[in-house]
Write a protein that holds these residues in place. Structure first.
Motif, mmCIF file in Angstrom:
data_model
loop_
_atom_site.group_PDB
_atom_site.id
_atom_site.type_symbol
_atom_site.label_atom_id
_atom_site.label_comp_id
_atom_site.label_asym_id
_atom_site.label_seq_id
_atom_site.Cartn_x
_atom_site.Cartn_y
_atom_site.Cartn_z
ATOM 1 N N UNK A 20 0.830 -1.199 0.000
ATOM 2 C CA UNK A 20 0.000 0.000 0.000
ATOM 3 C C UNK A 20 0.870 1.256 0.000
ATOM 4 N N UNK A 21 1.992 1.228 0.736
ATOM 5 C CA UNK A 21 2.914 2.365 0.710
ATOM 6 C C UNK A 21 3.463 2.587 -0.700
ATOM 7 N N UNK A 22 3.749 1.514 -1.405
ATOM 8 C CA UNK A 22 4.200 1.645 -2.794
ATOM 9 C C UNK A 22 3.116 2.300 -3.642
ATOM 10 N N UNK A 23 1.861 1.951 -3.379
ATOM 11 C CA UNK A 23 0.751 2.567 -4.116
ATOM 12 C C UNK A 23 0.642 4.053 -3.782
ATOM 13 N N UNK A 31 1.529 13.774 -1.651
ATOM 14 C CA UNK A 31 2.917 14.219 -1.620
ATOM 15 C C UNK A 31 3.726 13.245 -0.772
ATOM 16 N N UNK A 32 4.051 12.114 -1.366
ATOM 17 C CA UNK A 32 4.725 11.034 -0.659
ATOM 18 C C UNK A 32 5.796 10.472 -1.574
ATOM 19 N N UNK A 33 7.002 10.382 -1.065
ATOM 20 C CA UNK A 33 8.062 9.819 -1.885
ATOM 21 C C UNK A 33 9.096 9.161 -1.000
ATOM 22 N N UNK A 121 7.225 8.240 16.212
ATOM 23 C CA UNK A 121 6.180 7.256 15.963
ATOM 24 C C UNK A 121 4.974 7.965 15.375
ATOM 25 N N UNK A 122 4.467 7.402 14.278
ATOM 26 C CA UNK A 122 3.330 7.977 13.562
ATOM 27 C C UNK A 122 2.375 6.849 13.177
ATOM 28 N N UNK A 123 1.114 7.194 12.889
ATOM 29 C CA UNK A 123 0.189 6.169 12.410
ATOM 30 C C UNK A 123 0.430 5.860 10.935
ATOM 31 N N UNK A 124 -0.056 4.724 10.499
ATOM 32 C CA UNK A 124 0.047 4.320 9.109
ATOM 33 C C UNK A 124 -0.971 5.126 8.299
ATOM 34 N N UNK A 125 -0.513 6.219 7.742
ATOM 35 C CA UNK A 125 -1.345 7.112 6.952
ATOM 36 C C UNK A 125 -0.408 7.932 6.063
ATOM 37 N N UNK A 126 -0.743 8.114 4.784
ATOM 38 C CA UNK A 126 0.221 8.697 3.851
ATOM 39 C C UNK A 126 0.720 10.091 4.179
ATOM 40 N N UNK A 127 -0.140 11.000 4.600
ATOM 41 C CA UNK A 127 0.302 12.373 4.821
ATOM 42 C C UNK A 127 1.292 12.489 5.977
ATOM 43 N N UNK A 152 -3.382 18.477 12.478
ATOM 44 C CA UNK A 152 -4.423 19.379 12.012
ATOM 45 C C UNK A 152 -3.995 20.108 10.746
ATOM 46 N N UNK A 153 -2.736 20.554 10.690
ATOM 47 C CA UNK A 153 -2.221 21.228 9.495
ATOM 48 C C UNK A 153 -2.257 20.305 8.279
ATOM 49 N N UNK A 154 -2.106 19.010 8.522
ATOM 50 C CA UNK A 154 -2.108 18.033 7.432
ATOM 51 C C UNK A 154 -3.516 17.553 7.074
ATOM 52 N N UNK A 155 -4.523 18.049 7.800
ATOM 53 C CA UNK A 155 -5.906 17.700 7.485
ATOM 54 C C UNK A 155 -6.489 16.564 8.313
ATOM 55 N N UNK A 156 -5.767 16.130 9.340
ATOM 56 C CA UNK A 156 -6.291 15.094 10.230
ATOM 57 C C UNK A 156 -7.144 15.745 11.312
ATOM 58 N N UNK A 157 -8.035 14.965 11.902
ATOM 59 C CA UNK A 157 -8.872 15.467 13.003
ATOM 60 C C UNK A 157 -8.201 15.215 14.316
#
Length: 157
Positions: A20-23, A31-33, A121-127, A152-157
């Motif tokens: 999924x990360x490759x996708x 904006x993921x690379x 540590x971050x959650x599994x989410x692209x942004x 919040x700046x990235x659009x998460x709640x």
């Protein structure tokens, strides 16, 4: 300067998350690379020494080691823990990616080798993963996480 090459470590039971990360990387709207440092044909080998040699070479090319942390990651010593040891020896920055969605280090699932070493540590989410790849430098100690304002700046709640 681009994003440092990243080696993504994960338990074989979590390979679908890596795919999924490759996708994400292929999706032009995110904006993921990251540079794919994973093994290709070597993974089909049964020779542990050969696989570890190839992994060490790939980790040697990376400046970042991102580990997908699932339910069995902390018990995977043969390769996943060994990869983390190699990344730490090399001085890679460490990003723990929680597959359970947690924004913090989860004691029950986090491999002890990356606790209190200055990793984020971050959650599994692209942004947020993309943000961590671009905006994290290892700290000397402790477990780190981004403040709610970053999410919040990235659009998460």
């Amino acid at each position: 300067m681009g994003i440092p090459r990243t080696f993504v470590g994960f338990s074989s039971t979590d390979i679908h998350y890596y795919r999924l990360m490759l996708a994400w990387r292929e999706n032009e709207h995110i904006d993921f690379n990251f540079t794919n440092c994973q093994l290709a044909k070597e993974i089909n080998s049964e020779n542990e020494a050969y696989i570890k040699q190839k992994c060490r070479e790939r980790i040697g090319l990376a400046g970042t080691f991102a580990v997908l942390i699932g339910q069995d990651t902390r018990s995977k010593h043969k390769y996943v823990r060994w990869e983390m040891e190699v990344a730490l020896e090399k001085g890679c920055r460490i990003i723990g990616i929680n597959l359970d969605g947690s924004r913090y280090m989860v004691d029950a699932t986090c491999p002890p080798i990356i606790k209190n070493i200055g990793a984020i540590f971050v959650p599994f989410s692209p942004k947020i993963v993309a943000y961590a790849l671009s905006n994290w430098n290892m700290r000397a100690t402790d477990n780190w996480s981004y403040k709610d304002e970053v999410y919040q700046q990235l659009g998460y709640k």
